[in-house]
Design a protein around this motif. Sequence first.
Motif, PDB file in Angstrom:
ATOM      1  N   SER A   1      -7.502  -5.691   3.709  1.00 17.92           N
ATOM      2  CA  SER A   1      -8.955  -5.591   3.863  1.00 17.92           C
ATOM      3  C   SER A   1      -9.268  -5.192   5.300  1.00 17.92           C
ATOM      4  O   SER A   1      -9.152  -5.987   6.226  1.00 17.92           O
ATOM      5  N   ASN A   2      -9.615  -3.918   5.494  1.00 18.89           N
ATOM      6  CA  ASN A   2     -10.021  -3.378   6.796  1.00 18.89           C
ATOM      7  C   ASN A   2      -8.933  -3.532   7.868  1.00 18.89           C
ATOM      8  O   ASN A   2      -9.118  -4.200   8.882  1.00 18.89           O
ATOM      9  N   ALA A   3      -7.799  -2.900   7.634  1.00 22.82           N
ATOM     10  CA  ALA A   3      -6.745  -2.844   8.646  1.00 22.82           C
ATOM     11  C   ALA A   3      -7.200  -1.940   9.779  1.00 22.82           C
ATOM     12  O   ALA A   3      -7.817  -0.898   9.557  1.00 22.82           O
ATOM     13  N   THR A   4      -6.890  -2.349  11.025  1.00 27.91           N
ATOM     14  CA  THR A   4      -7.349  -1.592  12.191  1.00 27.91           C
ATOM     15  C   THR A   4      -6.180  -1.156  13.065  1.00 27.91           C
ATOM     16  O   THR A   4      -5.129  -1.798  13.110  1.00 27.91           O
ATOM     17  N   SER A   5      -6.384  -0.026  13.751  1.00 26.22           N
ATOM     18  CA  SER A   5      -5.461   0.459  14.769  1.00 26.22           C
ATOM     19  C   SER A   5      -6.299   0.898  15.956  1.00 26.22           C
ATOM     20  O   SER A   5      -7.267   1.653  15.787  1.00 26.22           O
ATOM     21  N   LYS A   6      -5.941   0.384  17.129  1.00 23.02           N
ATOM     22  CA  LYS A   6      -6.704   0.693  18.352  1.00 23.02           C
ATOM     23  C   LYS A   6      -8.190   0.392  18.176  1.00 23.02           C
ATOM     24  O   LYS A   6      -9.059   1.123  18.647  1.00 23.02           O
ATOM     25  N   GLY A   7      -8.458  -0.675  17.434  1.00 27.28           N
ATOM     26  CA  GLY A   7      -9.831  -1.123  17.256  1.00 27.28           C
ATOM     27  C   GLY A   7     -10.618  -0.392  16.192  1.00 27.28           C
ATOM     28  O   GLY A   7     -11.792  -0.708  15.963  1.00 27.28           O
ATOM     29  N   GLN A   8     -10.001   0.585  15.513  1.00 27.40           N
ATOM     30  CA  GLN A   8     -10.699   1.368  14.497  1.00 27.40           C
ATOM     31  C   GLN A   8     -10.109   1.076  13.115  1.00 27.40           C
ATOM     32  O   GLN A   8      -8.887   0.990  12.955  1.00 27.40           O
ATOM     33  N   VAL A   9     -10.977   0.937  12.114  1.00 23.73           N
ATOM     34  CA  VAL A   9     -10.521   0.711  10.746  1.00 23.73           C
ATOM     35  C   VAL A   9      -9.829   1.968  10.234  1.00 23.73           C
ATOM     36  O   VAL A   9     -10.376   3.072  10.317  1.00 23.73           O
ATOM     37  N   ILE A  10      -8.609   1.807   9.702  1.00 24.77           N
ATOM     38  CA  ILE A  10      -7.902   2.965   9.157  1.00 24.77           C
ATOM     39  C   ILE A  10      -7.569   2.803   7.670  1.00 24.77           C
ATOM     40  O   ILE A  10      -7.327   3.789   6.988  1.00 24.77           O
ATOM     41  N   ILE A  11      -7.545   1.565   7.174  1.00 24.12           N
ATOM     42  CA  ILE A  11      -7.410   1.323   5.736  1.00 24.12           C
ATOM     43  C   ILE A  11      -8.459   0.296   5.351  1.00 24.12           C
ATOM     44  O   ILE A  11      -8.470  -0.813   5.897  1.00 24.12           O
ATOM     45  N   GLU A  12      -9.334   0.645   4.443  1.00 24.85           N
ATOM     46  CA  GLU A  12     -10.367  -0.294   4.018  1.00 24.85           C
ATOM     47  C   GLU A  12      -9.849  -1.264   2.965  1.00 24.85           C
ATOM     48  O   GLU A  12     -10.189  -2.453   2.996  1.00 24.85           O
ATOM     49  N   LYS A  13      -9.005  -0.749   2.049  1.00 19.46           N
ATOM     50  CA  LYS A  13      -8.570  -1.601   0.943  1.00 19.46           C
ATOM     51  C   LYS A  13      -7.336  -0.994   0.281  1.00 19.46           C
ATOM     52  O   LYS A  13      -7.183   0.220   0.236  1.00 19.46           O
ATOM     53  N   GLY A  14      -6.452  -1.879  -0.218  1.00 24.77           N
ATOM     54  CA  GLY A  14      -5.263  -1.408  -0.929  1.00 24.77           C
ATOM     55  C   GLY A  14      -4.086  -2.328  -0.657  1.00 24.77           C
ATOM     56  O   GLY A  14      -4.229  -3.344   0.036  1.00 24.77           O
ATOM     57  N   PRO A  15      -2.904  -2.034  -1.141  1.00 25.41           N
ATOM     58  CA  PRO A  15      -2.587  -0.895  -2.006  1.00 25.41           C
ATOM     59  C   PRO A  15      -2.907  -1.177  -3.472  1.00 25.41           C
ATOM     60  O   PRO A  15      -2.738  -2.298  -3.952  1.00 25.41           O
ATOM     61  N   PHE A  16      -3.362  -0.148  -4.179  1.00 22.24           N
ATOM     62  CA  PHE A  16      -3.567  -0.195  -5.613  1.00 22.24           C
ATOM     63  C   PHE A  16      -2.453   0.588  -6.299  1.00 22.24           C
ATOM     64  O   PHE A  16      -1.984   1.602  -5.775  1.00 22.24           O
ATOM     65  N   LEU A  17      -2.049   0.119  -7.457  1.00 17.59           N
ATOM     66  CA  LEU A  17      -1.091   0.877  -8.254  1.00 17.59           C
ATOM     67  C   LEU A  17      -1.797   2.092  -8.855  1.00 17.59           C
ATOM     68  O   LEU A  17      -2.906   1.983  -9.381  1.00 17.59           O
ATOM     69  N   HIS A  18      -1.149   3.237  -8.769  1.00 14.54           N
ATOM     70  CA  HIS A  18      -1.720   4.466  -9.317  1.00 14.54           C
ATOM     71  C   HIS A  18      -0.754   5.040 -10.341  1.00 14.54           C
ATOM     72  O   HIS A  18       0.309   5.555  -9.986  1.00 14.54           O
ATOM     73  N   LEU A  19      -1.097   4.921 -11.610  1.00 15.44           N
ATOM     74  CA  LEU A  19      -0.301   5.492 -12.694  1.00 15.44           C
ATOM     75  C   LEU A  19      -1.172   6.452 -13.499  1.00 15.44           C
ATOM     76  O   LEU A  19      -2.275   6.096 -13.918  1.00 15.44           O
TER      77      LEU A  19
ATOM     78  N   GLU B   1       1.289  11.393 -12.192  1.00 11.71           N
ATOM     79  CA  GLU B   1       1.501  10.819 -10.861  1.00 11.71           C
ATOM     80  C   GLU B   1       1.863   9.348 -11.006  1.00 11.71           C
ATOM     81  O   GLU B   1       1.309   8.649 -11.857  1.00 11.71           O
ATOM     82  N   THR B   2       2.777   8.876 -10.184  1.00 11.49           N
ATOM     83  CA  THR B   2       2.997   7.439 -10.023  1.00 11.49           C
ATOM     84  C   THR B   2       3.157   7.160  -8.540  1.00 11.49           C
ATOM     85  O   THR B   2       3.883   7.872  -7.846  1.00 11.49           O
ATOM     86  N   GLY B   3       2.461   6.138  -8.080  1.00  5.73           N
ATOM     87  CA  GLY B   3       2.502   5.794  -6.661  1.00  5.73           C
ATOM     88  C   GLY B   3       1.471   4.727  -6.351  1.00  5.73           C
ATOM     89  O   GLY B   3       1.132   3.904  -7.209  1.00  5.73           O
ATOM     90  N   LEU B   4       0.992   4.742  -5.121  1.00  2.00           N
ATOM     91  CA  LEU B   4       0.004   3.768  -4.662  1.00  2.00           C
ATOM     92  C   LEU B   4      -1.185   4.509  -4.072  1.00  2.00           C
ATOM     93  O   LEU B   4      -1.076   5.664  -3.647  1.00  2.00           O
ATOM     94  N   SER B   5      -2.327   3.808  -4.034  1.00  2.00           N
ATOM     95  CA  SER B   5      -3.525   4.414  -3.456  1.00  2.00           C
ATOM     96  C   SER B   5      -4.198   3.429  -2.511  1.00  2.00           C
ATOM     97  O   SER B   5      -4.014   2.204  -2.610  1.00  2.00           O
ATOM     98  N   PHE B   6      -4.994   3.984  -1.597  1.00  2.00           N
ATOM     99  CA  PHE B   6      -5.704   3.197  -0.593  1.00  2.00           C
ATOM    100  C   PHE B   6      -7.121   3.733  -0.429  1.00  2.00           C
ATOM    101  O   PHE B   6      -7.346   4.947  -0.531  1.00  2.00           O
TER     102      PHE B   6
END
Length: 737
Positions: free
Chosen positions: A481-499, A580-585
Amino acid sequence: HPNLYTLTITLSKDGKEIGRFDRRIGFRDVKIEKDRMLVNGMPVKLRGACRHDIHPTLGRTTTAELDSLDVILFKRSNMNFVRTSHYPPTERFLEYCDRYGIYVESETAVCFVDTYRQKNYAPGKTQDSAEFTPRYLSQCREMVKSFRSHPSILFWSIGNESVYGTNFQQCWDWVKATDKTRPVIFSYPGSVGEKKPVYDILSMHYQDVNGNLNQWNRSTHGFQGEGIPALFDEWAHPACYTYATLQEDPNIREFWGHSLEKMWSGLFDAPGGLGGAIWGYVDETFMLPEPKVGTAFWKEFARTAKPEDYQGKCVGYGEWGIVDVWRREKPEFWATKKAYSPVRLMTTEVASFLSGQRLLLPLYNRFDHTDLDEIKIRYTYKGVEKELPAPSIAPHQKGLLVIPAEAWEEGELLSICFYTATGELLDAEQVSLGSDYHVRLADSEASPVNGVLQVEETAGMMTIKGDGFEIPFSKETGLISNATSKGQVIIEKGPFLHLDINLNHLTGAEVRKSARKFLTSDSDWKKQSLTYTRKEGAVEVALSGFYQDVQTDILIRISPAGEMNVSYVVAGQPNGYLRETGLSFYLPERLDYLQWERKGMWSCYPEGAFAGNTGETSLYNPKQVRYGENPAQPWSADTHNYYYWADAGANCDRPLTQMAKGMKENIYRYTLSATGVKAGLTVCSPDASLACRTSKRGDGQLMLYINNRWDYPEIAWGNYCKTLEAVPCYGEMKIRF
């Protein structure tokens, strides 16, 4: 070598000239010997496409400008053959084919007689009707009499995809009696049955990538027919009816290049394979004006090949061309140029070499009449370009390209370009020396494991903190939930399974029409457990849960250097051919710039290519071209498509460009960042085993899909797909902050 001469005709009466005209003519000889066609005594291979008369705003017509431009684009894409489907062209078009050396199959305007295409065309069963005989013969005679002086025409077609009858027999008889210099072709030849053939060339449509087809009891095996030349004058149909895929992932166009490469490489080495014609050269779409009164009569017909959620006024059958209706090059254009290249460097990787010694590279001359010493070659090493005399290699033969000694170094790239005698690019390759440059680069860029990770827990969150980054996990959902790098959000949510799975084990058109589909939904996610452990300075987060009946276990290893190594294992999913099979963010809107490096289908791409081996682009283009106006920008920069409209994201405030949302296969790195800001994320894959694409949802949410397995089983018409089964389903990926 299209040498033309000027023939001057004068008409005199009583010694006085009363008329004069000039005609450009050429001399050539066409013969069929067993299963080969000879032009001027040399066997030829026809690498071509089918062409319609299409204008972006005037509909099914052409102009002097388009007639000349189309021939130039044929030449530029390394094609030497055009089928004028399914009617004769303008004489002006043939004049340009004469001038530039494009072979022509000139086709009469008879098609689909007594076939399943009755709804739109209603050709009926006229093949044996005496009432219709004048219609068959008159246009056939007109075509032959009008065009027979054009040397570019190799043979006549007396009908397309029709059932044989006496009217076709009479056309054959008249043509063979009138023009003894040219062969004749007819489709469907198998409908003739056991009668005497009305064709000299076996016309077959949509064989598989290995050249095998049984059609109306006529067969080809390995691109070879039944003792006569086999011409696949419709093959390698670009994806145009796979509406959902074209809307969300236009990379199916790039993937199509595998089909043409397999087909042409196989046919060229088959003695009885005469050639193929892509269906088609130009998109079958055009803009319509608003009717001033009432409802336009064309509306119902125009909707017959449309996606159900079609929103525009643009009509036609679909985007089946290697250029669009405005004649902009699409991803299929470069694939055509590469696959049809008349000069083929047979290796692009030199594993073993000696610095200061020459390089020996095998070369294939796939010209029909040109010795390779007639072309020009330039190579570039470490930024220095040099010209190299081309070796003498006869048409259809193999030889060696000798690169003079240089101080070769491990991991460097050697660029080689082939040009015509007049300087037009034929082909370009990048030869890698030694081990894979990208693998070594990835190893050298790996950050050292230093610092100490902190894990902070609150009632609702578990947060892993490192130097310059934080990755919070929601204890309720188990997701980032809202991962940050250098103070900026870069991932809001995930990982979700994508099939994305086709349950019917079907490929081709069946997937589009009748396959049952399984697609995971983010809203179905139910967390089962979330735990973490410390291992060798890293933190390992274990997450498990369900998407309805599909169990998903995800392991996320976070290093102090800001890397997430993510692996997942799936159980309980249905089997079938996967898309496709993988993950999504979920990603923040501020990430608006994409850069990538990948191991593409071709060793070399033009600058700014839709899916080159390296590339960068803004995700967005503020310029939306108005309906009916010339786009005046590269096709890949489009955000809206007035035929397919586009995916749901096209209706949001900031739709993605074609280049941004097209999947990039076999990536080494795929970086999303904010313009002018270093903070972002990079998906890394030293072995180029991952594929990434961005997407927009209808609500504007920016998505990142990271696939470790992917395919396009919905691609049809004999084209290539991998046919990958979804079970077992697992994968690994690395994300660097």
